[in-house]
Design a protein around this motif. Structure first.
Motif, PDB file in Angstrom:
ATOM      1  N   ALA A 155       0.739  -1.078  -0.018  1.00 45.04           N
ATOM      2  CA  ALA A 155      -0.146   0.156   0.172  1.00 45.04           C
ATOM      3  C   ALA A 155       0.959   1.348   0.177  1.00 45.04           C
ATOM      4  O   ALA A 155       0.547   2.382  -0.702  1.00 45.04           O
ATOM      5  N   ALA A 156       1.934   1.250   0.666  1.00 45.09           N
ATOM      6  CA  ALA A 156       2.933   2.358   0.859  1.00 45.09           C
ATOM      7  C   ALA A 156       3.506   2.549  -0.532  1.00 45.09           C
ATOM      8  O   ALA A 156       3.740   3.713  -0.988  1.00 45.09           O
ATOM      9  N   VAL A 157       4.164   1.656  -1.203  1.00 49.14           N
ATOM     10  CA  VAL A 157       4.615   1.504  -2.297  1.00 49.14           C
ATOM     11  C   VAL A 157       3.596   2.243  -3.658  1.00 49.14           C
ATOM     12  O   VAL A 157       3.893   3.138  -4.464  1.00 49.14           O
ATOM     13  N   LEU A 191       8.236   8.256   4.089  1.00 47.47           N
ATOM     14  CA  LEU A 191       8.676   7.873   5.463  1.00 47.47           C
ATOM     15  C   LEU A 191       7.895   6.312   5.744  1.00 47.47           C
ATOM     16  O   LEU A 191       8.496   5.431   6.434  1.00 47.47           O
ATOM     17  N   ALA A 192       6.640   5.906   5.155  1.00 48.13           N
ATOM     18  CA  ALA A 192       5.913   5.022   5.186  1.00 48.13           C
ATOM     19  C   ALA A 192       6.547   3.635   4.816  1.00 48.13           C
ATOM     20  O   ALA A 192       6.487   2.640   5.315  1.00 48.13           O
ATOM     21  N   LEU A 193       7.313   3.974   3.559  1.00 42.73           N
ATOM     22  CA  LEU A 193       8.092   2.905   3.110  1.00 42.73           C
ATOM     23  C   LEU A 193       9.085   2.394   4.060  1.00 42.73           C
ATOM     24  O   LEU A 193       9.220   1.145   4.290  1.00 42.73           O
ATOM     25  N   GLY A 194      10.053   3.108   4.532  1.00 45.16           N
ATOM     26  CA  GLY A 194      11.041   2.630   5.247  1.00 45.16           C
ATOM     27  C   GLY A 194      10.507   2.322   6.749  1.00 45.16           C
ATOM     28  O   GLY A 194      11.050   1.180   7.021  1.00 45.16           O
ATOM     29  N   TRP A 195       9.565   2.822   7.371  1.00 45.46           N
ATOM     30  CA  TRP A 195       9.110   2.452   8.585  1.00 45.46           C
ATOM     31  C   TRP A 195       8.377   0.978   8.607  1.00 45.46           C
ATOM     32  O   TRP A 195       8.706   0.146   9.387  1.00 45.46           O
ATOM     33  N   VAL A 211       5.938  -6.570  15.293  1.00 45.50           N
ATOM     34  CA  VAL A 211       4.519  -5.720  15.427  1.00 45.50           C
ATOM     35  C   VAL A 211       4.374  -4.567  16.110  1.00 45.50           C
ATOM     36  O   VAL A 211       3.757  -3.672  15.911  1.00 45.50           O
ATOM     37  N   ALA A 212       5.416  -4.616  17.074  1.00 41.54           N
ATOM     38  CA  ALA A 212       5.444  -3.273  18.005  1.00 41.54           C
ATOM     39  C   ALA A 212       5.856  -2.205  17.127  1.00 41.54           C
ATOM     40  O   ALA A 212       5.537  -0.924  17.242  1.00 41.54           O
ATOM     41  N   VAL A 213       7.084  -2.306  16.408  1.00 45.20           N
ATOM     42  CA  VAL A 213       7.502  -1.307  15.484  1.00 45.20           C
ATOM     43  C   VAL A 213       6.473  -0.598  14.767  1.00 45.20           C
ATOM     44  O   VAL A 213       6.376   0.434  14.457  1.00 45.20           O
ATOM     45  N   ILE A 214       5.678  -1.560  14.013  1.00 49.11           N
ATOM     46  CA  ILE A 214       4.569  -1.095  13.120  1.00 49.11           C
ATOM     47  C   ILE A 214       3.613  -0.362  13.560  1.00 49.11           C
ATOM     48  O   ILE A 214       3.023   0.726  13.149  1.00 49.11           O
ATOM     49  N   ALA A 215       3.248  -1.007  15.054  1.00 51.58           N
ATOM     50  CA  ALA A 215       2.322  -0.259  15.851  1.00 51.58           C
ATOM     51  C   ALA A 215       2.696   0.977  16.122  1.00 51.58           C
ATOM     52  O   ALA A 215       1.811   1.968  16.208  1.00 51.58           O
ATOM     53  N   ALA A 216       3.884   1.241  16.381  1.00 48.78           N
ATOM     54  CA  ALA A 216       4.429   2.797  16.950  1.00 48.78           C
ATOM     55  C   ALA A 216       4.421   3.604  15.908  1.00 48.78           C
ATOM     56  O   ALA A 216       4.490   4.799  16.041  1.00 48.78           O
ATOM     57  N   PHE A 217       4.089   3.010  14.534  1.00 48.22           N
ATOM     58  CA  PHE A 217       3.800   4.037  13.503  1.00 48.22           C
ATOM     59  C   PHE A 217       2.653   4.695  13.452  1.00 48.22           C
ATOM     60  O   PHE A 217       2.462   5.905  12.799  1.00 48.22           O
ATOM     61  N   ILE A 218       1.437   4.240  14.007  1.00 48.27           N
ATOM     62  CA  ILE A 218       0.190   4.753  14.247  1.00 48.27           C
ATOM     63  C   ILE A 218       0.226   6.241  14.711  1.00 48.27           C
ATOM     64  O   ILE A 218      -0.316   6.959  13.973  1.00 48.27           O
ATOM     65  N   PRO A 219       0.300   6.367  15.844  1.00 47.42           N
ATOM     66  CA  PRO A 219       0.362   7.796  16.268  1.00 47.42           C
ATOM     67  C   PRO A 219       1.158   8.818  15.538  1.00 47.42           C
ATOM     68  O   PRO A 219       0.470  10.055  15.379  1.00 47.42           O
ATOM     69  N   PHE A 220       2.341   8.487  14.983  1.00 45.83           N
ATOM     70  CA  PHE A 220       2.744   9.381  14.201  1.00 45.83           C
ATOM     71  C   PHE A 220       2.254   9.963  12.798  1.00 45.83           C
ATOM     72  O   PHE A 220       2.255  10.952  12.552  1.00 45.83           O
ATOM     73  N   TYR A 221       1.859   8.722  12.414  1.00 45.93           N
ATOM     74  CA  TYR A 221       1.205   9.012  10.979  1.00 45.93           C
ATOM     75  C   TYR A 221      -0.229   9.789  11.139  1.00 45.93           C
ATOM     76  O   TYR A 221      -0.480  10.013   9.932  1.00 45.93           O
ATOM     77  N   TRP A 222      -0.871   9.939  12.128  1.00 42.87           N
ATOM     78  CA  TRP A 222      -1.898  10.622  12.303  1.00 42.87           C
ATOM     79  C   TRP A 222      -1.566  12.252  12.372  1.00 42.87           C
ATOM     80  O   TRP A 222      -2.492  13.062  12.385  1.00 42.87           O
ATOM     81  N   LEU A 223      -0.427  12.546  12.370  1.00 42.70           N
ATOM     82  CA  LEU A 223       0.074  14.126  12.481  1.00 42.70           C
ATOM     83  C   LEU A 223      -0.261  14.563  11.340  1.00 42.70           C
ATOM     84  O   LEU A 223      -0.270  13.833  10.130  1.00 42.70           O
TER      85      LEU A 223
END
Length: 242
Positions: A155-157, A191-195, A211-223
Motif C-alpha cells: 500500500a505504501a509503495v 517515510l511509510a516505506l522505510g518504517w 508488530v511493536a515497530v509497526i504499531a508505533a507508526f500509528i500515532p506519528f502518521y496521524w499528525l
C-alpha cells in the motif's frame, strides 16, 4: 406560429448528454479522458469501509461458555490484530483523502493505481486473520508478521507511485498546492516505506518486536501534513508560514 398550433418537439437528449456537463474534466490525455476524482474517492471510501468492517468478523467468540472470561482473554491476538490493522487502514483512508484533495483530475493511470491499492486494502482482513491465528497457535508468527507487513508495504509503495505520477503531470493537481506542500506530502509517504519495511524485517527475526515497530507508526502518521494544513489556510484566507 398560429394560436393553438404546437411547436414540433425538439430532440430528446439522451442520458449521456444530460450528464455531460458534470464531466468538467473531460480533457483527453495519453492515458484516456481525465475525470473528476470525486467518484474515485467515494468508491475508495466504500471499499475501505467494508475492509474495516470485515476485521471484526474475524474475531470468533469462545466456544466454551463455561470458562468465558478465560476464553475472551485468550483471544488477545485477535484484539491486537484488529486494533493495529484497523488503525493502519484508518491511516490509509486519511492519507488517501490528503492525496486526492490535491488531485484535480484523474486519468486512467490514476484509476488503475487506485484500483490496485484498493485490491491490496481488501486483502488486509485476511492478513490480520493470519496474524492473530499464528500468535494464538504459537507457531508461524514470522511468516504471519511478514505477510501482514508486506501487505501494508505494498500500500505504501502504491501511494508513492501514485503521488510521483501526479507530480510528474501537474495538470492533474490543484493549483493551490505549492512545491513545498507537494514535497511535504511526498516525504510523509516515503517515510511509510522505510518504517513499515523496518517493522516487517524485524518481525521476521522477532515477531513481537516487528508488530511493536509497526504499531508505533500509528500515532506519528496521524499528525497533519504541511501540504494539507497550507491548503486549509488558503481556504480561510490566511497566509502560510514563511
Amino acid at each position: 406560429m398560429p394560436p393553438g398550433v404546437r411547436a414540433p418537439p425538439g430532440p430528446v437528449p439522451d442520458a449521456g448528454a444530460v450528464t455531460e456537463p458534470a464531466r468538467r474534466s473531460g480533457r483527453s490525455s495519453p492515458f484516456g479522458v481525465e475525470r473528476d476524482p470525486s467518484r474515485v474517492v467515494s468508491f475508495s471510501d466504500a471499499v475501505i469501509a467494508i475492509a474495516v468492517t470485515l476485521l471484526v468478523l474475524e474475531i470468533r467468540p469462545p466456544r466454551d461458555s463455561g470458562h468465558l472470561l478465560h476464553g475472551l482473554v485468550t483471544l488477545w491476538p485477535s484484539y491486537l490484530a484488529y486494533v493495529v490493522t484497523f488503525m493502519l487502514i484508518g491511516q490509509v483512508w486519511a492519507n488517501h483523502h490528503v492525496m486526492f484533495d490535491q488531485i484535480r483530475t484523474a486519468d486512467r493511470a490514476v484509476l488503475f493505481l487506485n484500483t490496485v491499492l484498493l485490491m491490496d486494502i481488501a486483502f488486509l482482513p485476511f492478513a490480520a486473520s493470519v496474524l492473530s491465528q499464528a500468535f494464538r497457535d504459537g507457531q508461524g508468527e514470522r511468516v504471519a508478521v511478514a505477510l501482514h507487513g508486506l501487505t501494508f508495504e505494498l500500500a505504501a509503495v502504491l501511494f508513492n507511485i501514485m503521488w510521483a505520477y501526479v507530480r510528474r503531470h501537474p495538470r492533474l493537481l490543484v493549483s493551490t498546492l505549492d512545491a513545498a506542500g507537494a514535497v511535504a506530502i511526498g516525504r510523509r509517504f516515503r517515510l511509510a516505506l522505510g518504517w513499515i519495511a523496518a517493522g516487517t524485517l524485524l518481525g521476521v527475526l522477532v515477531p513481537a518486536l516487528g508488530v511493536a515497530v509497526i504499531a508505533a507508526f500509528i500515532p506519528f502518521y496521524w499528525l497533519p501534513i504541511r501540504g494539507e494544513t497550507d491548503r486549509a489556510r488558503l481556504r480561510r484566507g490566511r497566509p502560510g508560514p514563511a
